[in-house]
Write an enzyme that holds these catalytic residues in place. Structure first.
Site, PDB file in Angstrom:
ATOM      1  N   VAL A  35     -11.347   2.843  -3.449  1.00 11.10           N
ATOM      2  CA  VAL A  35     -11.106   2.238  -4.767  1.00 11.10           C
ATOM      3  C   VAL A  35     -12.132   1.124  -4.946  1.00 11.10           C
ATOM      4  CG1 VAL A  35      -9.461   1.014  -6.232  1.00 11.10           C
ATOM      5  CG2 VAL A  35      -8.630   2.776  -4.642  1.00 11.10           C
ATOM      6  N   ASN A  49     -12.689  -3.068   3.073  1.00  6.91           N
ATOM      7  CA  ASN A  49     -13.601  -1.931   3.230  1.00  6.91           C
ATOM      8  C   ASN A  49     -14.687  -2.062   2.175  1.00  6.91           C
ATOM      9  OD1 ASN A  49     -12.169  -0.746   5.365  1.00  6.91           O
ATOM     10  ND2 ASN A  49     -10.768   0.277   3.961  1.00  6.91           N
ATOM     11  N   HIS A  68      -6.935  -5.632   2.335  1.00  7.78           N
ATOM     12  CA  HIS A  68      -5.786  -5.063   3.037  1.00  7.78           C
ATOM     13  C   HIS A  68      -5.242  -6.149   3.958  1.00  7.78           C
ATOM     14  CE1 HIS A  68      -6.696  -0.658   2.353  1.00  7.78           C
ATOM     15  NE2 HIS A  68      -7.893  -1.156   2.135  1.00  7.78           N
ATOM     16  N   GLN A 126     -14.075   2.796   1.905  1.00  5.94           N
ATOM     17  CA  GLN A 126     -13.617   2.314   0.595  1.00  5.94           C
ATOM     18  C   GLN A 126     -13.443   3.490  -0.357  1.00  5.94           C
ATOM     19  OE1 GLN A 126     -16.084  -0.721  -1.263  1.00  5.94           O
ATOM     20  NE2 GLN A 126     -14.569  -1.115  -2.859  1.00  5.94           N
ATOM     21  N   HIS A 130     -10.448  -5.330  -3.085  1.00  8.60           N
ATOM     22  CA  HIS A 130      -9.078  -5.562  -2.628  1.00  8.60           C
ATOM     23  C   HIS A 130      -9.085  -5.875  -1.150  1.00  8.60           C
ATOM     24  CE1 HIS A 130     -10.054  -1.308  -2.265  1.00  8.60           C
ATOM     25  NE2 HIS A 130      -9.299  -1.296  -1.167  1.00  8.60           N
ATOM     26  N   ASP A 145       0.852  -1.188   0.000  1.00  6.97           N
ATOM     27  CA  ASP A 145       0.000   0.000   0.000  1.00  6.97           C
ATOM     28  C   ASP A 145       0.891   1.242   0.000  1.00  6.97           C
ATOM     29  OD1 ASP A 145      -3.224   0.503   0.982  1.00  6.97           O
ATOM     30  OD2 ASP A 145      -1.827   2.193   1.064  1.00  6.97           O
TER      31      ASP A 145
HETATM   32  P1  AMP Z   1      -9.703   1.487   0.327  1.00  6.65           P
HETATM   33  O1  AMP Z   1      -9.704   2.832   1.013  1.00  6.65           O
HETATM   34  O2  AMP Z   1     -10.097   0.341   1.199  1.00  6.65           O
HETATM   35  O3  AMP Z   1     -10.483   1.539  -0.974  1.00  6.65           O
HETATM   36  O4  AMP Z   1      -8.190   1.188  -0.027  1.00  6.65           O
HETATM   37  C1  AMP Z   1      -7.526   1.740  -1.118  1.00  6.65           C
HETATM   38  C2  AMP Z   1      -6.064   1.673  -0.778  1.00  6.65           C
HETATM   39  O5  AMP Z   1      -5.331   1.799  -1.964  1.00  6.65           O
HETATM   40  C3  AMP Z   1      -5.587   2.780   0.177  1.00  6.65           C
HETATM   41  O6  AMP Z   1      -5.052   2.194   1.359  1.00  6.65           O
HETATM   42  C4  AMP Z   1      -4.527   3.513  -0.639  1.00  6.65           C
HETATM   43  O7  AMP Z   1      -3.429   3.944   0.145  1.00  6.65           O
HETATM   44  C5  AMP Z   1      -4.137   2.467  -1.651  1.00  6.65           C
HETATM   45  N1  AMP Z   1      -3.595   2.996  -2.902  1.00  6.65           N
HETATM   46  C6  AMP Z   1      -4.143   3.942  -3.696  1.00  6.65           C
HETATM   47  N2  AMP Z   1      -3.363   4.176  -4.771  1.00  6.65           N
HETATM   48  C7  AMP Z   1      -2.294   3.348  -4.649  1.00  6.65           C
HETATM   49  C8  AMP Z   1      -1.119   3.116  -5.425  1.00  6.65           C
HETATM   50  N3  AMP Z   1      -0.878   3.794  -6.573  1.00  6.65           N
HETATM   51  N4  AMP Z   1      -0.226   2.185  -5.002  1.00  6.65           N
HETATM   52  C9  AMP Z   1      -0.443   1.501  -3.857  1.00  6.65           C
HETATM   53  N5  AMP Z   1      -1.536   1.671  -3.069  1.00  6.65           N
HETATM   54  C10 AMP Z   1      -2.446   2.584  -3.457  1.00  6.65           C
END
Ligand code: AMP
Length: 119
Positions: free
Chosen positions: A99, A90, A105, A97, A103, A34
């Site tokens: 993205v 999430n 974590h 959430q 996914h 992450d």
């Molecule tokens: P969520 O908030 O559960 O949707 O998690 C999305 C996660 O993606 C967050 O913890 C971000 O820090 C991570 N994230 C977003 N862009 C990138 C990236 N380019 N490389 C690695 N992690 C990322």
């Protein structure tokens, strides 16, 4: 008229369009660190397909792929910490959430006691 959706950030990482520290790849799954770690070990385990927005859709649509994500998380936790880990999906904006490409974590290392959060 239908339009092709924009690729998600995780599809772009898998396609090597965005740099990331990739720690695992298989035919259907990719894992990388992450970018904003919330624990000593903070990995994301992601299906290559962006077909499923969240874990509920994934579990209903492809339970074998969900199982592969969980097994990958366990294997990575054995490699990167002591095999013990917190697994977080999430689900929904109000739950944090950001993205909408499912996914997991994987949080490991020393985690705060008595907390379910990542802060
Ligand atoms: P969520 O908030 O559960 O949707 O998690 C999305 C996660 O993606 C967050 O913890 C971000 O820090 C991570 N994230 C977003 N862009 C990138 C990236 N380019 N490389 C690695 N992690 C990322």
């Amino acid at each position: 008229m239908s339009s092709t959706p924009e690729p998600t950030v995780f599809e772009r990482i898998a396609a090597r369009e965005i740099p990331a520290e990739i720690v695992f790849e298989s035919e259907r799954v990719i894992a990388f660190r992450d970018i904003a770690p919330k624990a000593p070990v903070h990995l994301l385990v992601v299906p290559r397909t962006a077909e499923y927005r969240d874990v509920v859709e994934l579990g209903a649509g492809d339970p074998a792929l969900l199982q592969e994500i969980v097994a990958t998380a366990a294997e990575l936790a054995r490699e990167h910490c002591d095999g013990q880990f917190r697994l977080i999906f999430n689900t929904g904006e109000a739950a944090g959430q950001t993205v909408f490409h499912v996914h997991a974590h994987v949080l490991g290392g020393t985690l705060p006691e008595g907390s379910l959060g990542t802060e």
